[in-house]
Design an enzyme around this catalytic site. Structure first.
Site, mmCIF file in Angstrom:
data_model
loop_
_atom_site.group_PDB
_atom_site.id
_atom_site.type_symbol
_atom_site.label_atom_id
_atom_site.label_comp_id
_atom_site.label_asym_id
_atom_site.label_seq_id
_atom_site.Cartn_x
_atom_site.Cartn_y
_atom_site.Cartn_z
ATOM 1 N N VAL A 65 -3.681 9.300 -7.700
ATOM 2 C CA VAL A 65 -2.801 10.092 -6.842
ATOM 3 C C VAL A 65 -1.397 10.044 -7.447
ATOM 4 C CG1 VAL A 65 -1.886 10.353 -4.499
ATOM 5 C CG2 VAL A 65 -4.221 9.516 -4.856
ATOM 6 N N HIS B 193 -3.365 4.186 -2.270
ATOM 7 C CA HIS B 193 -4.305 3.342 -1.518
ATOM 8 C C HIS B 193 -4.845 4.099 -0.297
ATOM 9 C CE1 HIS B 193 -1.694 0.159 -3.443
ATOM 10 N NE2 HIS B 193 -2.884 -0.257 -3.792
ATOM 11 N N SER C 294 2.132 3.874 -7.841
ATOM 12 C CA SER C 294 1.914 2.471 -8.165
ATOM 13 C C SER C 294 2.849 1.631 -7.305
ATOM 14 C CB SER C 294 2.249 2.227 -9.644
ATOM 15 O OG SER C 294 2.432 0.851 -9.875
ATOM 16 N N LEU D 35 0.825 -1.209 0.000
ATOM 17 C CA LEU D 35 0.000 0.000 0.000
ATOM 18 C C LEU D 35 0.863 1.264 0.000
ATOM 19 C CD1 LEU D 35 -2.775 -1.062 2.569
ATOM 20 C CD2 LEU D 35 -2.665 -1.473 0.098
ATOM 21 N N HIS D 36 0.401 2.263 -0.753
ATOM 22 C CA HIS D 36 1.087 3.565 -0.828
ATOM 23 C C HIS D 36 0.034 4.655 -0.671
ATOM 24 C CE1 HIS D 36 -0.574 3.466 -4.844
ATOM 25 N NE2 HIS D 36 0.116 2.374 -5.139
ATOM 26 N N LYS E 264 -8.884 5.180 -10.361
ATOM 27 C CA LYS E 264 -9.056 5.361 -11.809
ATOM 28 C C LYS E 264 -7.739 5.271 -12.576
ATOM 29 C CE LYS E 264 -12.095 8.446 -13.269
ATOM 30 N NZ LYS E 264 -12.876 9.704 -13.279
ATOM 31 N N GLN F 4 -9.663 -1.495 -15.728
ATOM 32 C CA GLN F 4 -10.162 -2.363 -14.656
ATOM 33 C C GLN F 4 -11.470 -1.807 -14.106
ATOM 34 O OE1 GLN F 4 -7.818 -4.358 -11.410
ATOM 35 N NE2 GLN F 4 -8.429 -2.556 -10.247
ATOM 36 N N ASP G 52 -6.224 2.507 -12.800
ATOM 37 C CA ASP G 52 -6.558 1.269 -13.517
ATOM 38 C C ASP G 52 -7.898 1.494 -14.216
ATOM 39 O OD1 ASP G 52 -4.315 -0.417 -12.614
ATOM 40 O OD2 ASP G 52 -5.184 -0.044 -10.649
#
Ligand code: PAF
Length: 282
Positions: free
Chosen positions: A177, A35, A186, A31-32, A149, A154, A151
Site C-alpha cells: 500500500v 496494516h 512503512s 499500525l498504518h 509484499k 521476508q 517485505d
C-alpha cells in the site's frame, strides 16, 4: 475484540475457538493503512464466521546492534483502535519476557534465502523473524497468515519456513500500500524529516522506470539496477543506496534460465532510516 497479553489467555482463546478458521496478521505495531489493508484482507479470508487474530510485538531478535529497536514506534492504544476498526477479533500483544525467557537456547537459522538483499545488510535479522513467526504460529494456531509484499524477502523466507517446517498454514501475500506520491507505507516513514520525505518517493519512481525499461525489452539484470541508481542519484541526493538488485522472485538469487518472475528489490538509507521497496517485472 479480545486483547490478550499472555500465553495462558491465548491458549484458552485458541481452545474456545477451536474449529473456527483463524486468519493471522503478525505485526510489530505502529499500525498504518498498509496494516489496515492486511487486516481487512484477513477479514475477507476469514469470512463472517472466522476469526482474525493480530499480533503486536516488537521482536528484539530481528534488530541488530545499532538498529532502531529502542526507538521503534510503540503506539498500542492507536493500534488497538485501528485493528478493531478493520475487523480484528483478537489482539495478542505480549511483553518480550512472555515470549523470550532469559535462558532461551533454541534458535532458528535460515541458510539460503537470507544471504542476499536485506539479509546481507542485516545479519541475523531473518533468523529473528523466523524464530518469532514460528513461535507466533505455534501460539496462535492459525489456519492462514497474511503478510505484506513490501517485505518481499521476508515473505519468501516465511514461505520457505512453512514448507521446511511443515506448518499447516496457508500464506497470503498482499500488495504494497502506497502514499499518494508512491512511497511505500512503512512504520519507519515517520522517522523522515521533511526533505527526506520529499525525496523518498523517488524509490518507487525509479523502480517503475526500471519496470518500464523492462517492458520496452531491457532484459539485462545489471542494466536495470544501474538505471535505478542513476534515477536515485538525480532525484534523491539525500538517499544512500544500500542495495538495488534484480533477482529471481522465488530463489532471490541471480536471474537464470529457469527464472519465471524477476523482482527488483531496493533498500535506501535516508539518514539512519532504511526504506525498502520492490517491483515485480510483469
Ligand atoms: O513484518 C513484520 O512486521 C515483522 O517482521 C513480523 C513478521 C511481524 C515478525 O516480527
Amino acid at each position: 475484540m479480545n486483547v490478550i497479553n499472555n500465553i495462558r489467555q491465548l491458549r484458552s482463546w485458541s481452545s474456545i475457538n477451536k474449529g473456527t478458521r483463524c486468519v493471522f496478521v503478525p505485526t510489530m505495531g505502529a499500525l498504518h493503512d498498509g496494516h489496515a489493508t492486511l487486516i481487512r484482507a484477513a477479514r475477507e479470508i476469514a469470512g463472517q464466521n472466522g476469526n482474525v487474530a493480530v499480533s503486536i510485538f516488537v521482536n528484539p531478535l530481528q534488530f541488530g546492534p545499532g538498529e532502531d529497536f529502542g526507538k521503534y514506534p510503540r503506539t498500542l492504544v492507536e493500534d488497538l483502535a485501528l485493528a478493531r476498526d478493520n475487523g480484528a477479533d483478537m489482539i495478542f500483544a505480549p511483553k518480550a519476557e512472555e515470549l523470550f525467557p532469559a535462558d532461551r537456547s533454541i534458535v532458528l537459522r535460515e541458510t539460503s534465502l537470507s544471504q542476499f538483499l536485506c539479509g546481507a545488510s542485516r545479519p541475523g535479522h531473518f533468523d529473528g523473524v523466523c524464530t518469532v513467526v514460528t513461535k507466533l504460529f505455534n501460539l496462535v494456531q492459525c489456519d492462514d497468515a497474511v503478510f505484506g509484499k513490501k517485505d518481499y524477502q521476508q515473505f519468501a523466507i516465511i514461505r520457505r519456513l512453512v514448507r521446511d517446517l511443515d506448518f499447516n498454514v496457508v500464506l497470503h501475500g498482499i500488495e504494497t500500500v502506497r502514499e499518494a506520491d508512491g512511497l511505500a507505507m512503512s512504520s519507519r516513514n515517520r522517522y523522515l524529516n521533511d526533505e527526506e520525505r520529499a525525496q523518498a518517493p523517488a524509490i518507487r519512481a525509479a523502480l517503475v522506470a526500471a519496470r518500464d525499461a523492462w517492458k520496452n525489452g531491457e532484459r539485462d539484470p545489471a542494466v536495470l539496477p544501474a538505471l535505478i541508481t542513476r534515477h536515485l542519484q538525480e532525484h534523491a541526493p539525500l538517499g544512500r543506496i544500500d542495495y538495488v538488485s534484480a533477482v529471481d522472485a522465488n530463489s532471490l538469487q541471480a536471474v537464470s534460465a529457469t527464472t519465471e518472475l524477476v523482482v527488483i528489490a531496493a533498500a535506501v538509507f535516508f539518514g539512519t532510516t532504511r526504506l525498502i521497496d520492490n517491483i515485480e517485472l510483469k
